[in-house]
Design a protein around this motif. Structure first.
Motif, PDB file in Angstrom:
ATOM      1  N   ARG A 244      86.591  55.966  76.342  1.00  0.00           N
ATOM      2  CA  ARG A 244      87.175  55.358  77.534  1.00  0.00           C
ATOM      3  C   ARG A 244      88.213  56.282  78.188  1.00  0.00           C
ATOM      4  O   ARG A 244      88.634  56.046  79.313  1.00  0.00           O
ATOM      5  CB  ARG A 244      87.750  53.984  77.204  1.00  0.00           C
TER       6      ARG A 244
ATOM      7  N   LYS B 109      98.072  47.058  69.376  1.00  0.00           N
ATOM      8  CA  LYS B 109      98.209  47.658  70.709  1.00  0.00           C
ATOM      9  C   LYS B 109      98.928  46.734  71.693  1.00  0.00           C
ATOM     10  O   LYS B 109      99.040  47.071  72.879  1.00  0.00           O
ATOM     11  CB  LYS B 109      96.821  48.004  71.262  1.00  0.00           C
TER      12      LYS B 109
ATOM     13  N   ASN C 165      91.184  39.936  80.902  1.00  0.00           N
ATOM     14  CA  ASN C 165      89.802  40.217  80.476  1.00  0.00           C
ATOM     15  C   ASN C 165      89.755  40.770  79.056  1.00  0.00           C
ATOM     16  O   ASN C 165      88.959  41.644  78.754  1.00  0.00           O
ATOM     17  CB  ASN C 165      89.132  41.195  81.452  1.00  0.00           C
ATOM     18  N   LEU C 166      90.614  40.234  78.192  1.00  0.00           N
ATOM     19  CA  LEU C 166      90.602  40.731  76.814  1.00  0.00           C
ATOM     20  C   LEU C 166      89.486  40.030  76.037  1.00  0.00           C
ATOM     21  O   LEU C 166      89.462  38.789  75.920  1.00  0.00           O
ATOM     22  CB  LEU C 166      91.955  40.501  76.126  1.00  0.00           C
ATOM     23  N   THR C 167      88.610  40.827  75.505  1.00  0.00           N
ATOM     24  CA  THR C 167      87.456  40.299  74.779  1.00  0.00           C
ATOM     25  C   THR C 167      87.908  39.346  73.673  1.00  0.00           C
ATOM     26  O   THR C 167      88.784  39.676  72.872  1.00  0.00           O
ATOM     27  CB  THR C 167      86.668  41.466  74.134  1.00  0.00           C
TER      28      THR C 167
ATOM     29  N   GLY D  83      84.988  53.881  70.843  1.00  0.00           N
ATOM     30  CA  GLY D  83      85.114  53.362  72.211  1.00  0.00           C
ATOM     31  C   GLY D  83      86.400  53.806  72.878  1.00  0.00           C
ATOM     32  O   GLY D  83      86.397  54.270  74.028  1.00  0.00           O
ATOM     33  N   ASP D  84      87.484  53.667  72.140  1.00  0.00           N
ATOM     34  CA  ASP D  84      88.794  54.045  72.671  1.00  0.00           C
ATOM     35  C   ASP D  84      88.806  55.492  73.169  1.00  0.00           C
ATOM     36  O   ASP D  84      89.391  55.806  74.200  1.00  0.00           O
ATOM     37  CB  ASP D  84      89.816  53.933  71.523  1.00  0.00           C
TER      38      ASP D  84
ATOM     39  N   ASN E  62      79.078  51.460  79.732  1.00  0.00           N
ATOM     40  CA  ASN E  62      79.840  52.187  78.711  1.00  0.00           C
ATOM     41  C   ASN E  62      78.983  52.359  77.441  1.00  0.00           C
ATOM     42  O   ASN E  62      78.824  53.463  76.918  1.00  0.00           O
ATOM     43  CB  ASN E  62      81.102  51.358  78.425  1.00  0.00           C
TER      44      ASN E  62
ATOM     45  N   LEU F 261      82.209  50.454  68.900  1.00  0.00           N
ATOM     46  CA  LEU F 261      82.532  49.875  70.210  1.00  0.00           C
ATOM     47  C   LEU F 261      82.673  48.363  70.080  1.00  0.00           C
ATOM     48  O   LEU F 261      82.044  47.775  69.188  1.00  0.00           O
ATOM     49  CB  LEU F 261      81.391  50.137  71.205  1.00  0.00           C
ATOM     50  N   ILE F 262      83.397  47.748  70.992  1.00  0.00           N
ATOM     51  CA  ILE F 262      83.436  46.276  70.984  1.00  0.00           C
ATOM     52  C   ILE F 262      82.019  45.741  71.197  1.00  0.00           C
ATOM     53  O   ILE F 262      81.578  44.837  70.531  1.00  0.00           O
ATOM     54  CB  ILE F 262      84.398  45.741  72.071  1.00  0.00           C
ATOM     55  N   ASN F 263      81.321  46.317  72.150  1.00  0.00           N
ATOM     56  CA  ASN F 263      79.920  45.961  72.445  1.00  0.00           C
ATOM     57  C   ASN F 263      79.713  44.436  72.417  1.00  0.00           C
ATOM     58  O   ASN F 263      79.002  43.914  71.553  1.00  0.00           O
ATOM     59  CB  ASN F 263      79.002  46.683  71.437  1.00  0.00           C
ATOM     60  N   PRO F 264      80.295  43.717  73.384  1.00  0.00           N
ATOM     61  CA  PRO F 264      80.397  42.263  73.277  1.00  0.00           C
ATOM     62  C   PRO F 264      79.144  41.464  73.650  1.00  0.00           C
ATOM     63  O   PRO F 264      79.093  40.266  73.387  1.00  0.00           O
ATOM     64  CB  PRO F 264      81.528  41.931  74.256  1.00  0.00           C
TER      65      PRO F 264
ATOM     66  N   ARG G 235      80.973  47.368  80.961  1.00  0.00           N
ATOM     67  CA  ARG G 235      80.885  47.422  79.495  1.00  0.00           C
ATOM     68  C   ARG G 235      79.463  47.820  79.079  1.00  0.00           C
ATOM     69  O   ARG G 235      79.279  48.609  78.137  1.00  0.00           O
ATOM     70  CB  ARG G 235      81.254  46.063  78.892  1.00  0.00           C
TER      71      ARG G 235
ATOM     72  N   PHE H 189      86.292  46.858  82.672  1.00  0.00           N
ATOM     73  CA  PHE H 189      85.879  45.932  81.620  1.00  0.00           C
ATOM     74  C   PHE H 189      85.035  44.767  82.152  1.00  0.00           C
ATOM     75  O   PHE H 189      84.938  43.729  81.508  1.00  0.00           O
ATOM     76  CB  PHE H 189      87.114  45.434  80.851  1.00  0.00           C
TER      77      PHE H 189
ATOM     78  N   SER I  52      88.747  43.955  69.539  1.00  0.00           N
ATOM     79  CA  SER I  52      89.814  44.959  69.448  1.00  0.00           C
ATOM     80  C   SER I  52      90.729  44.609  68.271  1.00  0.00           C
ATOM     81  O   SER I  52      91.167  43.458  68.132  1.00  0.00           O
ATOM     82  CB  SER I  52      90.609  44.970  70.756  1.00  0.00           C
TER      83      SER I  52
ATOM     84  N   LYS J  26      87.254  48.377  63.420  1.00  0.00           N
ATOM     85  CA  LYS J  26      86.115  49.290  63.647  1.00  0.00           C
ATOM     86  C   LYS J  26      86.526  50.739  63.384  1.00  0.00           C
ATOM     87  O   LYS J  26      85.861  51.459  62.639  1.00  0.00           O
ATOM     88  CB  LYS J  26      85.589  49.147  65.098  1.00  0.00           C
TER      89      LYS J  26
HETATM   90  N1  PPS Z   1      90.480  43.975  78.510  1.00  0.00           N
HETATM   91  C1  PPS Z   1      90.111  44.683  77.454  1.00  0.00           C
HETATM   92  N2  PPS Z   1      89.149  44.200  76.607  1.00  0.00           N
HETATM   93  C2  PPS Z   1      88.791  44.941  75.543  1.00  0.00           C
HETATM   94  N3  PPS Z   1      89.319  46.151  75.210  1.00  0.00           N
HETATM   95  C3  PPS Z   1      90.276  46.654  76.026  1.00  0.00           C
HETATM   96  C4  PPS Z   1      90.703  45.954  77.177  1.00  0.00           C
HETATM   97  N4  PPS Z   1      91.642  46.706  77.803  1.00  0.00           N
HETATM   98  C5  PPS Z   1      91.803  47.827  77.088  1.00  0.00           C
HETATM   99  N5  PPS Z   1      90.985  47.811  76.009  1.00  0.00           N
HETATM  100  C6  PPS Z   1      90.860  48.933  75.063  1.00  0.00           C
HETATM  101  O1  PPS Z   1      89.543  49.466  75.235  1.00  0.00           O
HETATM  102  C7  PPS Z   1      88.900  49.589  73.984  1.00  0.00           C
HETATM  103  C8  PPS Z   1      87.489  48.970  74.034  1.00  0.00           C
HETATM  104  O2  PPS Z   1      86.599  49.884  74.509  1.00  0.00           O
HETATM  105  P1  PPS Z   1      85.047  49.726  74.176  1.00  0.00           P
HETATM  106  O3  PPS Z   1      84.410  50.851  74.873  1.00  0.00           O
HETATM  107  O4  PPS Z   1      84.851  49.607  72.710  1.00  0.00           O
HETATM  108  O5  PPS Z   1      84.690  48.327  74.859  1.00  0.00           O
HETATM  109  S1  PPS Z   1      83.286  47.733  75.336  1.00  0.00           S
HETATM  110  O6  PPS Z   1      82.287  47.975  74.260  1.00  0.00           O
HETATM  111  O7  PPS Z   1      82.888  48.439  76.558  1.00  0.00           O
HETATM  112  O8  PPS Z   1      83.530  46.296  75.575  1.00  0.00           O
HETATM  113  C9  PPS Z   1      89.683  48.784  72.966  1.00  0.00           C
HETATM  114  O9  PPS Z   1      89.715  49.599  71.815  1.00  0.00           O
HETATM  115  P2  PPS Z   1      89.663  48.978  70.352  1.00  0.00           P
HETATM  116  O10 PPS Z   1      90.989  48.284  70.181  1.00  0.00           O
HETATM  117  O11 PPS Z   1      89.545  50.190  69.479  1.00  0.00           O
HETATM  118  O12 PPS Z   1      88.494  48.056  70.230  1.00  0.00           O
HETATM  119  C10 PPS Z   1      91.039  48.554  73.619  1.00  0.00           C
HETATM  120  O13 PPS Z   1      92.008  49.423  73.082  1.00  0.00           O
END
Ligand code: PPS
Ligand code: ADP
Length: 181
Positions: free
Chosen positions: A42, A114, A132-134, A38-39, A59, A81-84, A56, A51, A11, A15
């Motif tokens: 969601r 954010k 649970n922040l990636t 992704g944002d 998603n 997407l984060i797609n971890p 994920r 998450f 995040s 991206k």
């Molecule tokens: N815990 C946690 N971990 C990661 N991200 C979080 C979380 N909580 C909310 N967000 C928000 O959700 C966006 C990520 O969504 P994604 O669909 O790209 O994630 S994933 O691929 O399913 O992991 C991500 O958007 P980006 O900042 O654009 O990456 C965040 O704004």
């Protein structure tokens, strides 16, 4: 049939910024480009998901399915997407198509557009802490292979876009492959 290009990265890595800017440039040149962010998903198609690893992966699966449904109408679809997990990335396409938007945690904590990193680093038990922040307290598997890595904490926005543009134009069949170098 257009090509589907998955981005992955933490995040705030860049991206959305890079996907939207490169899409605007390519659209101005007459190409049909769609950014699937992704944002955005969601809050719509995937708003029932959280998450956990299973959520994920689900998603990513749903967004890929949507991309496959749409790609006949586009030259290029970018899935930002984060797609971890490697499992999720394998489901989105070949490793040669994967673009890793890479950025150090130090820079991400400074950007923190954010406020998510601030919350993830709060002490345990704090009511606003997120657990649970990636990349902080949830998994981000380092991609074993990627077609392109963009280091947004090292490269300027302009350099990042130049590199991405060359890569994507080859993928859509409009650019020249650089051999070696
Ligand atoms: N815990 C946690 N971990 C990661 N991200 C979080 C979380 N909580 C909310 N967000 C928000 O959700 C966006 C990520 O969504 P994604 O669909 O790209 O994630 S994933 O691929 O399913 O992991 C991500 O958007 P980006 O900042 O654009 O990456 C965040 O704004
Ligand atoms: N080289 C770069 N590439 C992309 N974004 C950058 C770069 N340098 C700084 N930034 C900044 O980093 C932030 C990235 O945010 P965003 O694109 O929303 O990330 P993500 O979609 O990965 O969560 C933006 O504020 C952007 O201006």
């Amino acid at each position: 049939m257009g090509i589907i290009i998955p981005f992955c990265g933490l995040s705030g890595a860049g991206k959305t910024t890079l996907a939207v800017a490169i899409a605007s440039k390519m659209i101005a040149e007459g190409l049909k480009v769609l950014v699937m962010d992704g944002d955005h998903y969601r809050q719509s198609l995937c708003k029932d998901l959280g998450f956990s690893k299973a959520d994920r992966l689900e998603n990513v699966r749903r967004i890929k399915e949507e991309a496959v449904n749409l790609h006949a109408g586009y030259d290029l679809i970018i899935m930002a997407l984060i797609n971890p997990f490697e499992e999720g990335r394998a489901a989105t396409g070949n490793a040669e198509e994967l673009v890793w938007i890479k950025c150090s945690l130090e820079t991400l904590r400074e950007r923190d557009t954010k406020g998510l990193y601030f919350k993830a680093y709060l002490p345990d038990g704090h009511p606003d802490k997120i657990y649970n922040l990636t990349g902080v307290n949830d998994t981000f598997e380092i991609p074993e292979q990627a077609g392109l890595v963009i280091e947004t904490d090292v490269m300027s926005l302009e350099e990042s876009l130049d590199s991405l543009y060359s890569f994507l134009m080859v993928k859509v069949g409009k650019g020249q492959e650089v051999i070696g170098g």
